[in-house]
Design an enzyme around this catalytic site. Structure first.
Site, PDB file in Angstrom:
ATOM      1  N   ASP A 123      43.087  77.988   8.456  1.00 44.76           N
ATOM      2  CA  ASP A 123      43.724  77.059   7.522  1.00 44.76           C
ATOM      3  C   ASP A 123      45.100  76.644   8.053  1.00 44.76           C
ATOM      4  O   ASP A 123      45.464  75.468   8.027  1.00 44.76           O
ATOM      5  CB  ASP A 123      43.849  77.753   6.154  1.00 44.76           C
ATOM      6  N   GLU A 165      36.948  77.012   8.207  1.00 42.02           N
ATOM      7  CA  GLU A 165      38.318  77.496   8.456  1.00 42.02           C
ATOM      8  C   GLU A 165      38.299  78.708   9.387  1.00 42.02           C
ATOM      9  O   GLU A 165      39.091  78.805  10.320  1.00 42.02           O
ATOM     10  CB  GLU A 165      39.000  77.882   7.142  1.00 42.02           C
TER      11      GLU A 165
END
Lengths: 247, 247
Positions: free
Chosen positions: A67, A135
């Site tokens: 992320d 992610e």
């Protein structure tokens, strides 16, 4: 006998790794160094695995890392691409690009869920697993190959294919309707022709050919008919944009 | 006459840039490539500057970029340093490290405000300018030198000197009290001796020597007495930790 068994097991493991290596290379667009990071990125909490130090071995921490990397690569892209956008604009555009919905779409398109090692049935995963895996996968790329490759992957596989600033700004809602409107204005016949295929990856894909004036203008492939149409229309739009600017 | 004037102006600009280059190099710990990014990082909105394309030239967009870079470098550091911390832990620790308060402290310690070009008086800036300048400075490093140098700067100048996971976790509230307690238990006399100096940078600094058993154990320098004491105590703590583990 046990040695023979171990040897067979080792060989079969290598072969399995070989297939995994090929699949990961295809997604990345370059070769990974170490598979262990990608294995971690696809290990679900339910597999209850531990690393050699006794820490949980699953993709959840990699999500945090991925992320952050995604956020900084997209930030740099927007900073360079939109020199007139102020801080508030850049922040808003980034959150559109890394929205939960968009991350889920990316994970689904790469069919990352097909790699998951888990002790629960995949039907129990829920929708967000696609984005979470995506992610974690970015996190694995960073650990395996460093920031530059991480950036390269995000540039080539995400930004070039998915990030359309005009559309995100709401200036273009749908390329399909833009193309249809244009064809109607120009009195040019158009058609979207579909072929459904299952791909090698076990995920259903839709291929579409967009013809205008009975000439194929653009092709596209995606996981839904709607997305494939939109991609093809966007490509056609860029073709015509060039024609217009060359007039 | 005008050519002579231009020549003088050019030379005086170069000299000014030379001083700026030296100062930036000292803060970075390596040489910058292009000063323009750092100049942008210190240009306040009130200076009303525009770039060659007519876009506002000030540090606000660089804050967005720097914030993202800082976030990803800290994320990678925490991921590697705390293998037992889960996603929630890593997220919480990162927000402590990049808190507004901490960023302001960092900007103030580097005295970044001394470089600012502005049309308003510095007394009107408010407290958050220190952190904003610090973020913008990180953004400038990324644009000038790339991610690796950005990471190097954050590692050497911030993480090594400011990021103490034990303290952030609340396990150690104050190294000073830890040292005092230990000295009292060991019946060892201790003293903090201060020297105040103004430095070359025009910012007031406090230097402290911490003696235990009449021997200087650690030195430190910071922008307040309290911070200098705490730094020296932390260094002394690490000295004793080694002694204890070597026993």
């Amino acid at each position: 006998m046990r040695r023979l068994f171990n040897k067979i097991r080792k060989n079969s493991r290598s072969q399995e790794d070989g297939i995994f290596f090929e699949k990961i290379t295809k997604i990345l667009g370059f070769q990974p160094n170490e598979l262990k990071y990608y294995k971690k990125a696809f290990t679900h909490r339910s597999a209850n695995k531990l690393d050699e130090k006794g820490n949980p071995f699953n993709y959840e921490r990699l999500e945090f890392l991925g992320d952050a990397m995604l956020g900084s690569v997209i930030a740099a892209h927007l900073y360079n691409e939109v020199p007139s956008g102020d801080e508030g604009y850049l922040t808003k555009m980034r959150s559109k690009i890394v929205s939960r919905e968009h991350l889920n779409e990316l994970g689904r398109d790469f069919n990352l869920v097909s790699f998951v090692e888990s002790k629960v049935n995949s039907s129990q995963f829920g929708e967000n697993i696609h984005g979470n895996l995506f992610e974690a996968f970015i996190g694995a790329i960073y650990l395996d190959k460093g920031f530059t490759y991480c950036e390269k992957f995000i540039q080539n596989k995400i930004i070039k294919q998915y990030v359309d600033i005009a559309k995100l700004e709401g200036k273009v809602i749908s390329y399909k309707s833009l193309i249809i409107e244009w064809c109607q204005k120009e009195k040019a016949p158009f058609a979207f022709d579909f072929i459904e295929d299952n791909g090698q990856e076990g995920q259903k894909y839709f291929s579409v050919k967009l013809s205008i004036n009975n000439k194929i203008i653009a092709k596209a492939r995606a996981t839904s008919k709607k997305k494939a149409e939109e991609k093809a229309a966007q490509r056609a739009y860029f073709v015509f944009q060039e024609k217009i600017s060359n007039k």
